[in-house]
Design an enzyme around this catalytic site. Structure first.
Site, PDB file in Angstrom:
ATOM      1  N   MET A   1      24.617   8.276   1.731  1.00 23.38           N
ATOM      2  CA  MET A   1      24.564   9.600   2.341  1.00 23.38           C
ATOM      3  C   MET A   1      24.866   9.528   3.838  1.00 23.38           C
ATOM      4  SD  MET A   1      24.284  12.767   1.704  1.00 23.38           S
ATOM      5  CE  MET A   1      23.285  13.359   0.340  1.00 23.38           C
TER       6      MET A   1
ATOM      7  N   PHE B   1     -11.290  -6.613  14.431  1.00 24.80           N
ATOM      8  CA  PHE B   1     -10.253  -7.106  13.526  1.00 24.80           C
ATOM      9  C   PHE B   1      -9.966  -6.058  12.445  1.00 24.80           C
ATOM     10  CE2 PHE B   1      -9.244  -9.416   9.531  1.00 24.80           C
ATOM     11  CZ  PHE B   1      -7.975  -9.841   9.893  1.00 24.80           C
ATOM     12  N   GLN B   2      -8.724  -5.763  12.274  1.00 24.48           N
ATOM     13  CA  GLN B   2      -8.228  -4.770  11.305  1.00 24.48           C
ATOM     14  C   GLN B   2      -8.854  -3.385  11.518  1.00 24.48           C
ATOM     15  OE1 GLN B   2      -8.325  -6.481   7.279  1.00 24.48           O
ATOM     16  NE2 GLN B   2      -6.266  -7.282   7.625  1.00 24.48           N
TER      17      GLN B   2
ATOM     18  N   LYS C   1     -17.408  -0.023   6.372  1.00 27.64           N
ATOM     19  CA  LYS C   1     -17.944  -1.005   5.411  1.00 27.64           C
ATOM     20  C   LYS C   1     -19.471  -0.963   5.322  1.00 27.64           C
ATOM     21  CE  LYS C   1     -17.177  -5.811   4.014  1.00 27.64           C
ATOM     22  NZ  LYS C   1     -16.482  -7.070   4.359  1.00 27.64           N
TER      23      LYS C   1
ATOM     24  N   GLU D   1       0.813  -1.223   0.000  1.00 30.87           N
ATOM     25  CA  GLU D   1       0.000   0.000   0.000  1.00 30.87           C
ATOM     26  C   GLU D   1       0.842   1.267   0.000  1.00 30.87           C
ATOM     27  OE1 GLU D   1      -0.463  -2.583   2.019  1.00 30.87           O
ATOM     28  OE2 GLU D   1      -2.576  -3.203   1.994  1.00 30.87           O
TER      29      GLU D   1
END
Lengths: 96, 551
Positions: free
Chosen positions: B462, B109-110, B159, B47
């Site tokens: 760097m 959940f999630q 949802k 993502e």
């Protein structure tokens, strides 16, 4: 350190208060007093917030004004130098 | 229609042609609705890459980029990309699925509070509480993302709202973004400062490109005849070969640019934020200069350096009003002489190893000014800034504010999808490429002809350079000598690849990179101790640049 006071009118929306307080903290201003109440018509919240910081007060006012929930910002008190010890931690109050 | 269908319809109304995303449980209704849409979905493999690709798309096209992920880890994986867009003022809309409203606040959940997590790094955010208003939320999100100082907007969609049936309500159409016209008195004051100046310098930033003001800027610079220095994000406001352009300023800037700023009596700051990488030690930055600051965002005025005059609002309007001839030929000649004196010098390597600076110079020349270059973060990013001939800001995509390693490849994917006819080149390093390496699969999946140059110095270059120069050569966790065989890795993901390590291979390598169709990765070995020069040390003034000879 200086103290600054801001008056804001804020829309009732998800996270509006958290945005204001979060921005204020991130920009290195300590909130020492915070009052919020419904506007007279009930559509908004009227907030008065006093902070202290070594940073410039007008800059925070402009940053607060950038928040979309904030419809107006008044910079009530111009810079007022105070001794850092003048505000003891226990004297600070936050009401929100 | 349900909420998800309203969402997709609103995106179509906004002209969205591509979404970068990754599906999951809470966002499934939206993916279902997407099946019936003409919007193209690009399935990334992480993502974070979705958000960074949306960012690259937005920078390259000037349009709003869209990314989408599910709740919980899908949403948190977007955060770096959202923060990247916030720091560089890039307009993206991030859409996240969320657990049903009945489960919000229950540690479901999630479930994660992505609204709260992203508060410091979004311009605004919405937690949608009704399917009926969803279209309006989308349109508002687009307006906010693109108006004024652009930035990311989050739409968190539970949802059950996505599944809820909602009445069709045509969303109110909003016109073009409204730009604030600067106040006349501010323009007058700005003109006054300009007339009083004998050594003015234009300090040009990313705000010029974001405001689509390059044309007005060029007219302004050419008419006033004021020498121009640019920030990393301002590169391209003038072509590097332009007589007024002195180069990038700041930590790895050109000495002529830093010299001009330090000597100037008026800094005309346009779309800049006085970033510490640009200013060096702020207290000694442009010590003789008054400041004229023009920006779309009033909160940048006086944030770090007090302004003697400020023009807030549409900088295109301000630039047009302030374009008048200034009698500063002597100063201009002095700056031009410094530019000639400090021009980059490319010497042949005595060891026969590839010099990344020369490689980039040649690649830039052969790729042409219309090519889009994306870079990751580290030494190669600064070499690109120094040695690539950036002709337009939208042709140079670099993570300036957040400094996100892993930006380059997803940004290239976004740029290539937004500008399918453009030659898109990603310059990366052996540290950065590993941050989003999985997106090589995305290149293959969509057959995007992105060309990748991977400079490999077997180190986090760097950081290693700073440890060498500023930490007494105490090297801590910078050794990457156990890198994988990058050509084999690329081939395993279906990407054509080859290796180059000798100076004599530079021209053939560039030729192959540019002439081979489809995506190609060139694995270019460079010396492990190659450094970026010049450099302003931490806490030092821009007038104290270290040269290679002083090492």
């Amino acid at each position: 350190m200086n103290t600054f006071t801001y008056q804001m009118r804020v829309r009732h929306s998800e996270g509006a208060l958290v945005r204001i307080l979060g921005l204020t903290r991130r920009r290195r201003f300590d909130v020492i007093q915070f009052f919020a109440q419904p506007s007279p018509d009930g559509d908004f919240m009227d907030i008065e917030m006093t902070v202290r910081s070594a940073r410039q007060g007008p800059t925070l006012a402009r940053q607060l004004a950038n928040l979309l929930d904030v419809t107006s910002v008044g910079f009530l008190v111009a810079e007022k130098a105070i001794a850092e010890k003048a505000i003891a931690p226990q004297a600070a109050s936050v009401a929100c | 229609m349900n909420g998800a269908q309203h969402l997709i319809q609103a995106l179509e109304q906004e002209g969205v042609d591509v979404i970068f995303g990754y599906p999951g449980g809470a966002i499934m209704p939206v993916y279902d609705a997407l099946l019936d849409s003409k919007i193209r979905h690009i399935l990334v493999r992480h993502e974070q890459a979705a958000a960074l690709a949306a960012d690259g798309y937005a920078r390259a096209t000037g349009k709003v980029g869209i990314c989408m992920a599910t709740s919980g880890p899908g949403a948190t994986n977007l955060v770096t990309g959202i923060a990247n867009a916030f720091m560089d003022s890039v307009p993206i809309v991030a859409i996240t699925g969320q657990v049903p409203t009945s489960l919000l606040g229950t540690d479901a959940f999630q479930e994660v509070d992505i609204f709260g997590i992203t508060l410091p790094v979004v311009k605004h955010s919405f937690l949608v509480d009704s399917a009926d208003g969803l279209g309006e939320v989308v349109h508002e999100a687009f307006r906010i993302a693109a108006t004024g100082r652009p930035g990311p907007v989050l739409i968190d969609l539970p949802k059950d709202i996505a599944n809820a049936v909602a009445e069709f309500a045509p969303a109110p159409s909003h016109g073009a973004a409204i730009s604030l016209k600067p106040a006349y008195k501010d323009i007058t004051r700005a003109a006054e400062l300009m007339r009083q100046s004998s050594r003015p310098v234009i300090y040009a930033g990313g705000g010029i490109g974001m405001a689509r003001a390059v044309s007005e800027f060029r007219d302004f610079a050419e008419l006033t005849g004021v020498p121009v220095v640019a920030t990393l994000k301002g590169l391209g406001v003038l072509p590097p070969s332009h007589e007024l352009f002195l180069g990038m300023m700041g930590m790895h800037g050109n000495q002529a640019a830093n010299f001009a700023v330090q000597e100037s009596d008026l800094l005309i700051c346009i779309g800049v934020r006085f970033d510490d990488r640009a200013t060096g030690k702020l207290a000694t930055f442009a010590p003789h200069a008054r400041v004229l600051h023009m920006d779309a965002d009033a909160s940048e005025i006086g944030k770090l350096r007090a302004a003697d005059a400020a023009v807030v609002g549409d900088i295109r309007f301000a630039l047009a009003q302030l374009a008048f001839v200034l009698p500063i030929s002597e100063w201009r000649e002095k700056c031009a002489a410094a530019k000639a004196e400090y021009a980059w010098k490319y010497q042949r390597s005595s060891s026969g190893e590839i010099d990344a600076r020369y490689f980039l110079k040649r690649l830039s020349e052969l790729a042409g000014e219309d090519a889009v270059v994306t870079s990751d973060v580290g030494q190669h990013q600064m070499w690109v800034a120094q040695h690539w001939q950036v002709a337009r800001p939208e042709n140079h995509l670099s993570s300036g504010g957040l400094g996100t390693m892993g930006f380059g490849l997803p940004a290239a994917i976004g740029a290539q999808l937004g500008r399918p006819d453009a030659l898109v080149i990603n310059i990366t390093g052996d540290g950065s490429i590993m941050m989003n390496l999985q997106e090589l699969v995305t290149l293959r999946r969509y057959d995007l002809p992105v060309k990748i140059v991977l400079f490999d110095n077997q180190a986090l270059g760097m950081v290693r350079q700073w440890q060498e120069l500023f930490h007494n050569e105490r090297y801590s966790e910078v050794d990457l000598s156990d890198n994988p065989d990058f050509t084999a890795v690329a081939k395993s993901m279906g990407i054509s690849s080859f290796r180059a390590e000798r100076e004599s291979e530079v021209e053939p390598a560039i030729g192959r990179l540019l002439n081979e169709s489809g995506p190609v990765l060139a694995h270019v070995a460079i010396h492990p101790k190659a450094n970026v020069w010049p450099i302003v040390g931490p806490g030092k003034s821009n007038s104290e640049m270290l040269e290679e000879e002083a090492r």
